[in-house]
Design a protein around this motif. Structure first.
Motif, PDB file in Angstrom:
ATOM      1  N   VAL A   1      43.631 -16.942  54.987  1.00 25.54           N
ATOM      2  CA  VAL A   1      44.507 -15.840  55.404  1.00 25.54           C
ATOM      3  C   VAL A   1      43.751 -14.950  56.402  1.00 25.54           C
ATOM      4  CG1 VAL A   1      45.787 -13.807  54.607  1.00 25.54           C
ATOM      5  CG2 VAL A   1      45.755 -15.894  53.214  1.00 25.54           C
TER       6      VAL A   1
ATOM      7  N   SER B   1      49.393 -14.734  55.152  1.00 25.78           N
ATOM      8  CA  SER B   1      49.655 -14.600  53.718  1.00 25.78           C
ATOM      9  C   SER B   1      49.321 -15.942  53.095  1.00 25.78           C
ATOM     10  CB  SER B   1      51.124 -14.264  53.457  1.00 25.78           C
ATOM     11  OG  SER B   1      51.932 -15.400  53.726  1.00 25.78           O
TER      12      SER B   1
ATOM     13  N   VAL C   1      54.694 -10.499  52.124  1.00 30.16           N
ATOM     14  CA  VAL C   1      53.405 -10.234  52.775  1.00 30.16           C
ATOM     15  C   VAL C   1      52.822  -8.995  52.099  1.00 30.16           C
ATOM     16  CG1 VAL C   1      52.216  -9.617  54.913  1.00 30.16           C
ATOM     17  CG2 VAL C   1      54.090 -11.253  54.975  1.00 30.16           C
TER      18      VAL C   1
ATOM     19  N   ARG D   1      47.439 -11.742  45.093  1.00 28.94           N
ATOM     20  CA  ARG D   1      48.480 -11.410  46.067  1.00 28.94           C
ATOM     21  C   ARG D   1      49.550 -12.484  46.257  1.00 28.94           C
ATOM     22  NH1 ARG D   1      43.665 -10.022  48.486  1.00 28.94           N
ATOM     23  NH2 ARG D   1      43.418  -7.825  49.045  1.00 28.94           N
TER      24      ARG D   1
END
Ligand SMILES: *Cc1c(COP(=O)(O)O)cnc(C)c1O
Length: 451
Positions: free
Chosen positions: A160, A205, A329, A339
């Motif tokens: 990412v 992401s 995102v 995440r």
């Protein structure tokens, strides 16, 4: 105060992984083909994964043998120690007993090599030359890079972009192991180019990086894809953690009332919890399970349980999971990791059946817990692991209020040595709490595929 630790000999490394699918009171909803929306078959998955891993993914067998070649590599750092957190208990002045399973002793400093090693092994055994994968902060990328170097495979990692730029040390670790690391979104894949065309400054992401890695695997015969969490076979490989804990707590003459794990994709939580949950489902002792996530990415506590894609470009199968939508995102100023927009289908299912609770915690409370843990126990937890520590502290404080001598087991899934910038920012007062807005969740809901 004496340190209390429970160590196992090499002979006690589990010979089998434990598969919760064998004991579930209700079968896991099937994974669906993204085109036909029919349950996925092993042929559908063949271009992406090694055959042995596909079999494990679809298996309902309770015990699956760990190959000797894999056990030999795992033995370098396993069995991992179980500690009693005596100094933390004292600092909290709690009647509770707190144990932590320390997974930070692996070569890359987290639980991830537990699955990276078998994934690399099976691919090598099936004649695969190269592995493609994604990584966020770099824990998975560095773990897989290590495992690939052990088994002589090439390793291509889509990282990412925001982490690629901000976290040079994990990148350097991947380089040192001989992997190739590309900032995602990149111009090396169709999915990456399409994202960049729409948004040249996109910081990336996990969903986007997965699209890139899956695309490379699907379009190259000598390349397969590996994922560091979420999938059934990954959760399976992590059960060595809980299986060891069962033996270690028996040595301690104890049994947990509550087990706490942080959840990004769900693998370290499942790894410590599922062997205990299996005991319970087979008529053994009751135990409370607690899945802990960040308020900035509240997949389990606010995301609906629905069929969704695992990636942004919609190349993966549809899995039934708690999700914030594949276009999620994360906020740039969230520093605690964890995440991913989705959650392991098996973990989502367990929560849905009421077999586990889930809880979201804000990042300031998590970093505060990390500092308190470091000052008491000497170990600096990974930002992800601080979520589990924060929940354990909440539980210990509840035990104090209620004057209960409960036993709390925490998965301390990694160290924070490569994440000290987040601790620097926290200590400098630069971090703030952030809850993912409800409007965003509603928007994501409306964009879910109809199944
Ligand atoms: C990757 C990672 C996580 C999140 O993944 P899970 O699959 O939920 O375990 C948590 N902690 C650490 C240290 C990690 O490296």
């Amino acid at each position: 105060m004496n340190v209390i630790k429970y160590l196992l000999s090499d002979e006690e490394l589990p010979a089998h992984w434990y598969n919760l699918a064998a004991d579930l009171p209700e079968a896991l909803p099937p994974t669906l083909h993204p085109g036909t929306r029919e349950p996925i078959t092993s042929e559908d998955l063949a271009p992406l994964f090694a055959q042995a891993l596909i079999e494990q993914e679809l298996s309902t067998e309770r015990w699956i043998e760990i190959p000797e070649e894999v056990r030999r590599v795992l033995l370098q750092w396993r069995c991992t120690p179980l500690y009693r957190a005596r100094r933390l208990e004292e600092a909290l002045d709690t009647p509770a007993k707190i144990y932590y399973k320390w997974e930070g002793v692996s070569p890359s400093g987290s639980h991830k090599p537990n699955t990276a090693v078998p994934q690399a092994f099976y691919n090598q055994r099936e004649g695969i030359r190269r592995i493609a994968t994604e990584t966020g902060a770099g824990q998975w990328g560095s773990s897989l890079a290590m495992a690939c170097s052990v088994f002589g495979l090439e390793c291509l990692v889509y990282m990412v972009k925001v982490s690629f730029n901000q976290k040079p040390y994990r990148r350097a670790l991947m380089d040192a192991y001989g992997a190739t690391c590309v900032a995602s979104p990149s111009d090396t894949t169709q999915s990456g180019r399409e994202i960049l065309r729409n948004d040249p400054d996109c910081t990336g992401s996990l969903g986007i990086a997965i699209s890139e890695a899956v695309e490379v695997a699907a379009s190259n015969d000598d390349t397969r894809y590996c994922l560091g969490s979420v999938l059934n076979h990954v959760l399976l490989h992590q059960t060595v953690i809980g299986l060891e804990c069962l033996k270690q707590l028996e040595m301690a003459g104890d049994y947990p009332d509550v087990i706490v794990g942080c959840t990004g994709g769900g693998s370290n939580y499942a790894g410590i919890c599922f062997p205990f949950l299996g005991e319970k489902l087979r008529g053994g002792r009751d135990v409370r399970l607690l899945a802990v996530e960040p308020s900035a990415c509240p997949t389990l506590t606010k995301g609906p349980l629905a069929y969704d894609y695992g990636d942004t470009a919609h190349l993966t199968p549809l899995v039934k999971m708690h999700t914030l939508g594949s276009g999620f995102v994360p906020a740039g100023f969230h520093s605690g990791g964890l995440r991913y927009h989705g959650m392991a289908p098996m973990v989502s299912h367990v929560i849905n059946l009421g077999l586990s609770q889930a809880l979201a915690i804000n990042q300031l409370e998590c970093f505060d817990a990390g500092i308190r843990f470091a000052r008491a126990e000497g170990i600096i937890p990974a930002p992800e692991a601080t979520h589990a520590v924060a929940a354990a502290i909440q539980e210990a404080e509840r035990c104090k209020r209620e004057d209960r001598r409960e036993t709390i087991l925490v998965n301390l899934c990694g160290h924070g040595h490569f994440d000290m910038q987040a601790y620097i920012d926290y200590q400098a007062g630069k971090l703030k709490d952030y809850a993912y807005p409800d409007e965003e969740i509603a928007l994501a809901l409306s964009g879910l595929p109809s199944v």
